[in-house]
Structure formats: C-alpha cells, structure tokens
Design a protein around this motif. Structure first.
Motif, PDB file in Angstrom:
ATOM      1  N   MET A 124       0.810  -0.952   0.024  1.00  0.00           N
ATOM      2  CA  MET A 124      -0.060  -0.090   0.098  1.00  0.00           C
ATOM      3  C   MET A 124       0.800   1.243  -0.092  1.00  0.00           C
ATOM      4  O   MET A 124       1.930   1.263   0.786  1.00  0.00           O
ATOM      5  N   GLY A 125       0.414   2.047  -0.645  1.00  0.00           N
ATOM      6  CA  GLY A 125       1.329   3.473  -0.779  1.00  0.00           C
ATOM      7  C   GLY A 125       0.550   4.659  -1.388  1.00  0.00           C
ATOM      8  O   GLY A 125      -0.269   4.597  -2.163  1.00  0.00           O
ATOM      9  N   GLN A 126       1.094   5.892  -1.126  1.00  0.00           N
ATOM     10  CA  GLN A 126       0.840   7.042  -1.799  1.00  0.00           C
ATOM     11  C   GLN A 126       1.698   7.841  -2.530  1.00  0.00           C
ATOM     12  O   GLN A 126       3.020   7.764  -2.085  1.00  0.00           O
ATOM     13  N   SER A 127       1.631   8.485  -3.710  1.00  0.00           N
ATOM     14  CA  SER A 127       2.566   9.078  -4.315  1.00  0.00           C
ATOM     15  C   SER A 127       3.788   8.482  -4.914  1.00  0.00           C
ATOM     16  O   SER A 127       3.653   7.435  -5.395  1.00  0.00           O
ATOM     17  N   GLN A 128       4.926   8.789  -4.247  1.00  0.00           N
ATOM     18  CA  GLN A 128       5.881   8.034  -4.675  1.00  0.00           C
ATOM     19  C   GLN A 128       5.801   6.614  -4.000  1.00  0.00           C
ATOM     20  O   GLN A 128       6.338   5.673  -4.652  1.00  0.00           O
ATOM     21  N   GLY A 129       5.150   6.439  -3.011  1.00  0.00           N
ATOM     22  CA  GLY A 129       4.779   5.340  -2.337  1.00  0.00           C
ATOM     23  C   GLY A 129       3.818   4.354  -3.127  1.00  0.00           C
ATOM     24  O   GLY A 129       3.849   3.249  -3.198  1.00  0.00           O
ATOM     25  N   ALA A 130       3.006   4.956  -3.886  1.00  0.00           N
ATOM     26  CA  ALA A 130       2.062   4.244  -4.904  1.00  0.00           C
ATOM     27  C   ALA A 130       3.066   3.539  -5.846  1.00  0.00           C
ATOM     28  O   ALA A 130       2.747   2.281  -6.316  1.00  0.00           O
ATOM     29  N   GLU A 131       3.967   4.036  -6.647  1.00  0.00           N
ATOM     30  CA  GLU A 131       4.828   3.751  -7.297  1.00  0.00           C
ATOM     31  C   GLU A 131       5.712   2.310  -6.442  1.00  0.00           C
ATOM     32  O   GLU A 131       5.827   1.118  -7.059  1.00  0.00           O
ATOM     33  N   GLY A 132       6.132   2.534  -5.150  1.00  0.00           N
ATOM     34  CA  GLY A 132       6.813   1.563  -4.524  1.00  0.00           C
ATOM     35  C   GLY A 132       5.980   0.547  -4.214  1.00  0.00           C
ATOM     36  O   GLY A 132       6.433  -0.729  -4.345  1.00  0.00           O
ATOM     37  N   ALA A 133       4.612   0.930  -3.910  1.00  0.00           N
ATOM     38  CA  ALA A 133       3.627  -0.582  -3.569  1.00  0.00           C
ATOM     39  C   ALA A 133       3.528  -1.300  -4.966  1.00  0.00           C
ATOM     40  O   ALA A 133       3.464  -2.518  -4.830  1.00  0.00           O
ATOM     41  N   ILE A 134       3.222  -0.706  -5.944  1.00  0.00           N
ATOM     42  CA  ILE A 134       3.002  -1.444  -7.093  1.00  0.00           C
ATOM     43  C   ILE A 134       4.365  -2.268  -7.582  1.00  0.00           C
ATOM     44  O   ILE A 134       4.341  -3.066  -7.865  1.00  0.00           O
ATOM     45  N   ALA A 135       5.446  -1.475  -7.567  1.00  0.00           N
ATOM     46  CA  ALA A 135       6.781  -2.080  -7.784  1.00  0.00           C
ATOM     47  C   ALA A 135       7.030  -3.187  -6.950  1.00  0.00           C
ATOM     48  O   ALA A 135       7.400  -4.462  -7.399  1.00  0.00           O
ATOM     49  N   ALA A 136       6.586  -3.322  -5.714  1.00  0.00           N
ATOM     50  CA  ALA A 136       6.992  -4.411  -4.732  1.00  0.00           C
ATOM     51  C   ALA A 136       5.944  -5.693  -5.445  1.00  0.00           C
ATOM     52  O   ALA A 136       6.514  -6.838  -5.340  1.00  0.00           O
ATOM     53  N   ALA A 137       4.694  -5.462  -5.462  1.00  0.00           N
ATOM     54  CA  ALA A 137       3.866  -6.522  -6.170  1.00  0.00           C
ATOM     55  C   ALA A 137       4.369  -6.896  -7.425  1.00  0.00           C
ATOM     56  O   ALA A 137       4.392  -8.256  -7.904  1.00  0.00           O
ATOM     57  N   TYR A 138       5.005  -5.996  -8.340  1.00  0.00           N
ATOM     58  CA  TYR A 138       5.432  -6.353  -9.506  1.00  0.00           C
ATOM     59  C   TYR A 138       6.513  -7.234  -9.506  1.00  0.00           C
ATOM     60  O   TYR A 138       6.965  -8.277 -10.258  1.00  0.00           O
ATOM     61  N   LEU A 139       7.626  -7.107  -8.575  1.00  0.00           N
ATOM     62  CA  LEU A 139       8.970  -7.563  -8.401  1.00  0.00           C
ATOM     63  C   LEU A 139       8.623  -8.950  -7.667  1.00  0.00           C
ATOM     64  O   LEU A 139       9.392  -9.718  -7.966  1.00  0.00           O
ATOM     65  N   ALA A 140       7.766  -8.923  -6.780  1.00  0.00           N
ATOM     66  CA  ALA A 140       7.790 -10.062  -6.022  1.00  0.00           C
ATOM     67  C   ALA A 140       7.962 -11.324  -6.648  1.00  0.00           C
ATOM     68  O   ALA A 140       8.548 -12.306  -6.009  1.00  0.00           O
ATOM     69  N   PRO A 141       6.904 -11.843  -7.507  1.00  0.00           N
ATOM     70  CA  PRO A 141       7.023 -13.222  -8.250  1.00  0.00           C
ATOM     71  C   PRO A 141       8.572 -13.623  -8.272  1.00  0.00           C
ATOM     72  O   PRO A 141       8.993 -14.778  -8.421  1.00  0.00           O
ATOM     73  N   ASP A 142       9.426 -12.750  -8.961  1.00  0.00           N
ATOM     74  CA  ASP A 142      10.890 -13.211  -9.299  1.00  0.00           C
ATOM     75  C   ASP A 142      11.757 -12.749  -7.956  1.00  0.00           C
ATOM     76  O   ASP A 142      12.614 -13.670  -7.753  1.00  0.00           O
ATOM     77  N   TYR A 143      11.647 -11.750  -7.392  1.00  0.00           N
ATOM     78  CA  TYR A 143      12.477 -11.246  -6.516  1.00  0.00           C
ATOM     79  C   TYR A 143      12.151 -12.105  -4.946  1.00  0.00           C
ATOM     80  O   TYR A 143      13.235 -12.185  -4.328  1.00  0.00           O
ATOM     81  N   ALA A 144      11.029 -11.959  -4.749  1.00  0.00           N
ATOM     82  CA  ALA A 144      10.698 -12.938  -3.286  1.00  0.00           C
ATOM     83  C   ALA A 144       9.438 -13.570  -3.594  1.00  0.00           C
ATOM     84  O   ALA A 144       8.193 -13.185  -2.839  1.00  0.00           O
TER      85      ALA A 144
END
Length: 420
Positions: free
Chosen positions: A195-215
């Motif tokens: 979950m995130g807002q502004s820059q954190g919205a990118e961070g929250a989406i990035a975490a979900a995007y990267l998770a299948p490969d990174y974590a």
C-alpha cells in the motif's frame, strides 16, 4: 524536472537530529548522509542474504501512530538495486495493533511512503508522521492490520536515495516484509498487502510487480495505491490522454525543490558516471542541491521560495536528452501484475495529474492486470488518501478472505474534462 513527478508525501521540516557524524571524506558528497542516530549505522559484517533483521529498537512516541500497541524501528538487509551482489542496509518501522494477535497472525500492510527528501534525516522512521498519515495508518491498525513501513534505500542509511527508481523502492519494501515476518511471530505469513501514496504508490506497485521473481515466497495478495507517480513505456494498445503543462506557473519557485530531488535521485542514479551536477546545473541549481543534503521537503520548499529561483534558471544547459534517458531508465518495463491493484485518484490532484494516473492505469488494464479504479471528486493529491477509505476497506476485506476481486477496466474512463 516536473512537479507532477516530484510530489510531497508530507512536508517534513528539517530537524537538527544529532548523532551520527556527517558524511566522511571519500563518500558521495550528494548522498545526504549523516545526522541520524547510531541505530541507522551498521559497522559489522553483513549477512549474505536480503531481508535479514539486523536490529530493532522501541520507537519514540512522537514517531508512532494512534492505535499502535507496539512501534519499533527496524534495520535490515536488502540488495543494492544496481548491483544485486551487494548487500546493503535499509531502515524502517513496524507498527503492531494492540491486544492479542488473531489465530494465524495479523494481516500485514507493507506501507510505502511518499516523498520526504533525499537526506538521511528525512527517513520517515525518524520523524513524526503527518496528521493525514497518523489518521490513515491508525485506521488500518484499528481494523487489525500490522504495518511494516520501509524508509527505502538511502534514507536513514548510507548512500544515495534512488528517488523514483522503482527497483530500489520495491526491493526495500519486500525485504522489509521478509525481515519483519522472520522476526515478529504475531504477523500472518499468508495475508500480505502492499500500500502506498505518491512515490509510495509506485513503491507499492513495484513491490507487487517484482515479488514473483525477487521474493516469490511472499504471498502478496494485492495493492492499494493513491496518487500514483509512475510511468511505463510499454502501453500496448492502451488509450492514453495528453498531459497538461507540467510547470504552468513560472513563478512557482517551489518547483526547484522538487527538481533537486528528481535530478539527484532519478537522473543522477540512472547514469552516475554521465550525469554530473556541475555539468547540468547553474550556480543557483547547485545551491538547491546543496540545501537538499541537510533539509527535508518543507525546509527545501521554504529555501526555494526564499531564494526565488524559477525553474528556467535551475539548469544551465538543455535537458531534453537527459529527460528522455531518465524516462527510459525509470519506467516500468511492463505493468502486468499477477495480483489486483486498487487505485484512488483525486480529481483535483495538481501534483500527480489525474491524466498521468489514468495513462498508467490504462496501461495496466491493457496488460491484463485486474484494476479497481476510483475517482474522488474534490480530492487533491493528499486528501485522496483518506477519501479512498470509502472503497479500499472492502477491497482489502475481499483480498484477505480470498473472495476474489472484480476489476473495472472495462468501464475505465479518462478524468472528466480530459481530451483524447
């Protein structure tokens, strides 16, 4: 270079926080290092793997949020976003609800914060939260969610904060989750939301995007993002609408504060060898960069308004090629996420324009991501966070119950008044 990409999370004042020495000779002079408590420094050898908890400490009451039964700062390992073989340290904070955890543990929100600055002293775990975020995070604690909030690489801990670099944000969020899950027995291992807002919205989406490969071991159920600041060059056949003028008011001197963060955190980190401040910035621009080393957003905006440097005088050479390079380096290579995304957009947002948010959502929809998008009339960049509580709790309830999410991509429309 745009206010629309450099949006404030909470205009945190620069504070004189004593403690660790300033950056030493030989370190990056533009990293904003130093001035933080010794907790944020780690001098011993680091474990080889990411997501290892190095230390915790009770957080002072002034940096906690209402409803937290327990608040602890954390220091953990992550990977350098540019060099995955290099282990680094990242700081953050964990808020646990009061009372006894339910069977299976509290579901966990990995909170990704918005813009605070570039200097170590701007780490959110070191500062009081805004009134908005106290209310917002307190709301989720009261509903029985634990919160793991990363500061991101380079905020609080040594090195440059790679502002708006999605890999740095996403990896920091995921490794904070890894460390917290291993350390706190009261957390659910199966109910994780970013979950995130502004820059954190990118961070929250990035975490979900990267998770299948990174974590891949992390069971990310979905994402809540408000005031999205993110872009992709992979739009497929997505409908896109024109962007408004990014700097409509040439006398809005605060723009240079945002520009300083973009240059240091996004442009310079995209190609550190080629992008040198002295090559691009005027003397007035270099002054803003110097101020950003020891000043967080409120202080930096105040400095910009005092010096009255318009954006036209920030640079001493054309930046079109630089901007194009940064766009290519900071873009999501794809926006197909395997988990659903809730998006809340304030129609009066003048920091992350609704048109830009629509373009990103449209690209996610075209990629096949399940998106539930909501517009909030009268809400600006900040107030969209709390306004989204009209809809996001039901989204989370369905995620954690396993009920499934129905998106609304088929009825997605551009913001009212948008042409294209």
């Amino acid at each position: 270079m745009l206010k629309a990409r450099l949006v404030p999370y909470a205009l945190i004042a620069s504070a004189a926080i004593a403690l660790a020495p300033p950056a030493s000779a030989g370190t990056d002079p533009w990293a904003g290092d130093g001035g933080v408590p010794a907790f944020y420094s780690w001098d011993a050898a680091l474990p080889a793997g990411p997501g290892v908890m190095l230390r915790t400490e009770p957080a002072p009451a002034e940096v906690s949020v209402p409803g937290a039964g327990r608040a602890e700062r954390i220091l953990y390992t992550s990977r350098d976003w540019r060099d995955p073989a290099r282990t680094i340290t990242v700081s953050g904070i964990v808020f646990l609800p009061g009372g006894k955890a339910p069977a299976g543990g509290w579901p966990v929100i990995a909170w990704a914060h918005g813009t605070t600055g570039i200097a170590d002293i701007c780490a959110p775990s070191l500062n009081a939260r805004s009134a908005r975020d106290k209310a917002y995070l307190g709301y989720w604690l009261a509903r029985g969610y634990a919160i793991v909030a990363s500061d991101y690489q380079g905020l609080g801990t040594p090195g440059v904060h790679p502002y708006l670099q999605l890999r740095a944000e996403g990896m920091s969020v995921l490794d904070g989750l890894r460390a917290a899950l291993a350390h706190y027995d009261a957390l659910s291992r199966s109910k994780l939301i970013t979950m995130g807002q502004s820059q954190g919205a990118e961070g929250a989406i990035a975490a979900a995007y990267l998770a299948p490969d990174y974590a891949p071991e992390l069971n990310i159920l979905g994402t809540v993002a408000t005031g999205i600041v993110a872009h992709t060059t992979n739009i497929r056949d997505a409908r896109q609408v024109p962007m408004p003028n990014l700097y409509p008011d040439p006398d809005d001197y605060a723009n240079t504060a945002y520009e300083a963060l973009w240059f240091l955190g996004a442009a310079r980190t995209s190609d550190p060898d080629a992008v040198r401040p002295e090559d691009y910035l005027s003397a007035e621009g270099l002054d803003m960069l110097a101020a950003a080393q020891t000043t967080c957003m409120r202080g930096l905006v105040q400095h910009a308004e005092k010096t009255r440097v318009p954006i036209a005088r920030f640079y001493k050479r054309p930046t079109e090629a630089l901007e194009a390079m940064v766009v290519s380096k900071t873009a999501f290579p794809d926006v197909l996420l395997r988990t659903p995304v809730f998006v809340g957009t304030g129609l009066e947002d003048r920091d992350a324009y609704p048109a830009k948010q629509f373009n990103f959502v449209s690209a996610m929809c075209a990629a096949g991501t399940v998106v539930q998008q909501h517009y909030y009339e009268g809400a600006d960049h900040s107030s969209a966070v709390e306004r989204s509580l009209a809809d996001s709790p039901a989204f989370l309830d369905r995620l954690v119950s396993g009920a499934g999410i129905t998106g609304n991509c088929s009825t997605l429309q551009p913001p009212p008044g948008t042409q294209g």
